[in-house]
Design a protein around this motif. Structure first.
Motif, PDB file in Angstrom:
ATOM      1  N   THR A  22       0.785  -1.028   0.033  1.00  0.00           N
ATOM      2  CA  THR A  22      -0.071  -0.031  -0.044  1.00  0.00           C
ATOM      3  C   THR A  22       0.653   1.268   0.057  1.00  0.00           C
ATOM      4  OG1 THR A  22      -0.155  -0.349   2.362  1.00  0.00           O
ATOM      5  CG2 THR A  22      -1.936  -1.062   1.142  1.00  0.00           C
ATOM      6  N   PRO A  24       3.313   3.641  -2.185  1.00  0.00           N
ATOM      7  CA  PRO A  24       3.615   3.596  -3.650  1.00  0.00           C
ATOM      8  C   PRO A  24       5.257   3.768  -3.651  1.00  0.00           C
ATOM      9  CG  PRO A  24       2.430   5.809  -2.681  1.00  0.00           C
ATOM     10  CD  PRO A  24       2.511   4.548  -1.623  1.00  0.00           C
ATOM     11  N   CYS A  95      -0.233   7.698   8.323  1.00  0.00           N
ATOM     12  CA  CYS A  95       0.430   8.970   7.835  1.00  0.00           C
ATOM     13  C   CYS A  95       0.710   9.810   8.902  1.00  0.00           C
ATOM     14  CB  CYS A  95      -0.563   9.837   7.043  1.00  0.00           C
ATOM     15  SG  CYS A  95      -1.092   9.227   5.436  1.00  0.00           S
ATOM     16  N   ILE A  98      -1.434  12.771  11.268  1.00  0.00           N
ATOM     17  CA  ILE A  98      -2.899  12.637  11.095  1.00  0.00           C
ATOM     18  C   ILE A  98      -3.525  11.701  12.206  1.00  0.00           C
ATOM     19  CG2 ILE A  98      -4.897  12.060   9.692  1.00  0.00           C
ATOM     20  CD1 ILE A  98      -3.099  14.402   8.574  1.00  0.00           C
ATOM     21  N   PRO A 118       5.535  16.171   2.368  1.00  0.00           N
ATOM     22  CA  PRO A 118       4.628  14.979   2.679  1.00  0.00           C
ATOM     23  C   PRO A 118       4.625  13.950   1.457  1.00  0.00           C
ATOM     24  CG  PRO A 118       3.142  16.643   1.800  1.00  0.00           C
ATOM     25  CD  PRO A 118       4.777  17.329   1.713  1.00  0.00           C
ATOM     26  N   LEU A 119       4.608  12.782   1.844  1.00  0.00           N
ATOM     27  CA  LEU A 119       4.550  11.604   0.940  1.00  0.00           C
ATOM     28  C   LEU A 119       3.267  10.974   1.104  1.00  0.00           C
ATOM     29  CD1 LEU A 119       8.148  10.254   1.272  1.00  0.00           C
ATOM     30  CD2 LEU A 119       7.557  11.979  -0.432  1.00  0.00           C
ATOM     31  N   VAL A 120       3.079  10.129  -0.153  1.00  0.00           N
ATOM     32  CA  VAL A 120       1.601   9.573  -0.391  1.00  0.00           C
ATOM     33  C   VAL A 120       1.694   8.332   0.340  1.00  0.00           C
ATOM     34  CG1 VAL A 120      -0.074   8.725  -1.772  1.00  0.00           C
ATOM     35  CG2 VAL A 120       1.258  10.683  -2.496  1.00  0.00           C
ATOM     36  N   GLY A 121       0.699   7.901   1.022  1.00  0.00           N
ATOM     37  CA  GLY A 121       0.441   6.508   1.766  1.00  0.00           C
ATOM     38  C   GLY A 121      -0.970   6.250   2.452  1.00  0.00           C
ATOM     39  N   LEU A 126      -9.137   8.331   5.955  1.00  0.00           N
ATOM     40  CA  LEU A 126      -9.530   8.896   4.541  1.00  0.00           C
ATOM     41  C   LEU A 126     -10.159   7.624   3.821  1.00  0.00           C
ATOM     42  CD1 LEU A 126      -8.872  11.382   2.900  1.00  0.00           C
ATOM     43  CD2 LEU A 126      -7.504   9.767   1.600  1.00  0.00           C
ATOM     44  N   MET A 130     -14.137   7.618   2.409  1.00  0.00           N
ATOM     45  CA  MET A 130     -14.185   7.234   1.035  1.00  0.00           C
ATOM     46  C   MET A 130     -15.412   6.369   1.166  1.00  0.00           C
ATOM     47  SD  MET A 130     -10.352   6.745  -0.489  1.00  0.00           S
ATOM     48  CE  MET A 130     -10.858   6.077  -1.937  1.00  0.00           C
TER      49      MET A 130
ATOM     50  N   CYS B  95      -8.554  11.034  -4.102  1.00  0.00           N
ATOM     51  CA  CYS B  95      -9.426   9.905  -3.744  1.00  0.00           C
ATOM     52  C   CYS B  95     -10.831  10.436  -4.207  1.00  0.00           C
ATOM     53  CB  CYS B  95      -9.485   9.980  -2.320  1.00  0.00           C
ATOM     54  SG  CYS B  95      -7.803   9.309  -2.051  1.00  0.00           S
ATOM     55  N   GLY B 121      -4.492   5.954  -2.020  1.00  0.00           N
ATOM     56  CA  GLY B 121      -4.020   6.633  -3.218  1.00  0.00           C
ATOM     57  C   GLY B 121      -3.700   7.897  -2.554  1.00  0.00           C
ATOM     58  N   PRO B 122      -3.351   8.918  -3.380  1.00  0.00           N
ATOM     59  CA  PRO B 122      -3.074  10.488  -2.986  1.00  0.00           C
ATOM     60  C   PRO B 122      -4.476  11.195  -2.499  1.00  0.00           C
ATOM     61  CG  PRO B 122      -2.656  10.180  -5.353  1.00  0.00           C
ATOM     62  CD  PRO B 122      -3.033   8.667  -4.908  1.00  0.00           C
ATOM     63  N   SER B 123      -4.225  12.043  -1.600  1.00  0.00           N
ATOM     64  CA  SER B 123      -5.305  13.159  -1.369  1.00  0.00           C
ATOM     65  C   SER B 123      -4.469  14.332  -0.815  1.00  0.00           C
ATOM     66  CB  SER B 123      -6.018  12.430  -0.119  1.00  0.00           C
ATOM     67  OG  SER B 123      -6.590  13.637   0.502  1.00  0.00           O
ATOM     68  N   LEU B 125      -5.649  16.921   0.258  1.00  0.00           N
ATOM     69  CA  LEU B 125      -6.241  17.450   1.516  1.00  0.00           C
ATOM     70  C   LEU B 125      -5.372  16.781   2.866  1.00  0.00           C
ATOM     71  CD1 LEU B 125     -10.163  17.390   1.395  1.00  0.00           C
ATOM     72  CD2 LEU B 125      -8.469  19.033   0.872  1.00  0.00           C
ATOM     73  N   LEU B 126      -5.095  15.595   2.431  1.00  0.00           N
ATOM     74  CA  LEU B 126      -4.403  14.894   3.588  1.00  0.00           C
ATOM     75  C   LEU B 126      -2.875  15.236   3.651  1.00  0.00           C
ATOM     76  CD1 LEU B 126      -5.592  12.434   5.409  1.00  0.00           C
ATOM     77  CD2 LEU B 126      -3.835  11.103   4.291  1.00  0.00           C
ATOM     78  N   LEU B 127      -2.318  15.132   2.520  1.00  0.00           N
ATOM     79  CA  LEU B 127      -0.876  15.627   2.160  1.00  0.00           C
ATOM     80  C   LEU B 127      -0.728  17.220   2.673  1.00  0.00           C
ATOM     81  CD1 LEU B 127      -0.332  14.402  -1.441  1.00  0.00           C
ATOM     82  CD2 LEU B 127       0.660  13.667   0.535  1.00  0.00           C
TER      83      LEU B 127
END
Lengths: 236, 236
Positions: A22, A24, A95, A98, A118-121, A126, A130, B95, B121-123, B125-127
């Motif tokens: 999970t 990237p 993250c 958060i 900030p990196l994606v994860g 979230l 969703m 997302c 995946g990337p968001s 708002l979160l980043l």
């Protein structure tokens, strides 16, 4: 030659131990170049650094922990960055920053003029939102709600009213061993027509997400809810 | 033999066109097995399906769009799921369902008893929140704030008060061509000591995030802010 300024990277880690996939490749590429880490817990950070195939042996990787009050060792962090070494910050799950530590070190970096990336994860909040089908145009994350039953129920009723008044999703979490007790408070104190979503914090095909009315939760219960797996609750 | 029930997968797409590597392999593995898609825009969805190396040729992949009011074609969706075909839902960026369409189709799936699986995946708002250094223990996403100057300023002052009273981060977005005008309203109407974070919606090493006081923003401006790149604003 102008020296390249070192950066503070915020590095997400998997939510499930079973799901290193999970994270990237864009995040892995950066992680694999970092040697200096600050982490909520050194043991967990090293476990993930290994699981995510860092090319260096563990004895060439430096990890320092936040102290028991969650306070970062800023002089050491500053000395690394000033020596041109990128630093990665990791929390225990998902993250950094958060619903997890990280804010203090990031605030310090901004104040001190270091670049923050900030990196994606994965983020369980979230994923839960969703999957809820509730409004993602307007939402609040409350963290943990009050422990005491009376205060908890008062708070839940305020959140329920806000959902109706503002069409705003209300997200909160609980320590896993209290998941069932929170569920009981929710089904016993909210209106039958209020919609509740429960998301068990797993990723990918193992995810469990269900949204239905309080009336339906009362009828069906929530057999999936466990005392050892975190869950995210949303009224929406 | 009990037929395996088809699932509705929520499939994130990159935020930057340049960053297909922000989609984790766990998400790609599932995406690559899906043939039936519902999307905010078919053209964008097909672009990402191709960019993310879907093994099937485009003419064997079916994508239907939400109509111009954002309404999904539920009878077609139902016919696919009932035929045992997994379906992927994609929005235009990041997302599905988070500051984007998706909630209606997910609500329908829960009501109709289909399993919903959110993928990582990337968001933006979160980043943005991770990189702000503001509270990630308590935060609100407001979507778009009012357009009219007077109402906007009134709203910004309420958000500023909430930040102080509740230590709660206040997140909002704006149509890119109004980014500069929103920035002007922020620096002219908030208290000098209030902290504002601006995050340009790029991923990885190209990300731009800066948090400082309104006083500092007044002095330095925000040369990075552009009319063609979305930004996330946070008071914290």
């Amino acid at each position: 030659m102008i020296p390249v300024k070192a950066k503070l990277y915020l590095v997400p880690v998997p939510i499930d131990d079973a799901a290193p996939d999970t994270i990237p490749s864009a995040t892995l590429t950066i992680l694999h170049k970092i040697r200096y880490f600050m982490a909520e817990r050194s043991k967990t950070a090293r476990k993930y650094i290994k699981m995510l195939d860092h090319p260096l042996p563990q004895n060439e990787i430096i990890v320092i922990e936040l102290d028991k009050h969650g306070t970062p060792d800023l002089p050491t962090l500053k000395s690394w960055l000033d020596a041109g070494q990128d630093v990665g910050f990791m929390s225990e799950s998902g993250c950094p920053g958060i619903a997890d530590p990280g804010a203090e070190i990031v605030q310090w970096a901004h104040r001190s003029g270091y670049e923050v990336v900030p990196l994606v994860g994965p983020s369980s909040l979230l994923l839960a939102l969703m999957a809820s089908g509730f409004s993602g145009q307007s939402f609040v994350f409350h963290g943990y709600l009050p422990n005491k039953k009376e205060e908890l129920i008062k708070k839940l009723r305020i959140l329920e009213q806000n959902t109706v008044k503002m069409n705003q999703s209300q997200i909160f979490i609980e320590t896993p061993y209290r998941n069932l007790s929170l569920f009981e408070s929710l089904v016993s104190s909210l209106q039958p027509s209020t919609r509740l979503s429960i998301h068990m914090v797993w990723t990918g095909a193992h995810a469990f997400s269900k949204s239905q009315s309080i009336k339906e939760w009362r009828q069906n219960g929530c057999p999936a809810l466990r005392k050892d797996i975190p869950a995210v609750f949303i009224i929406g």
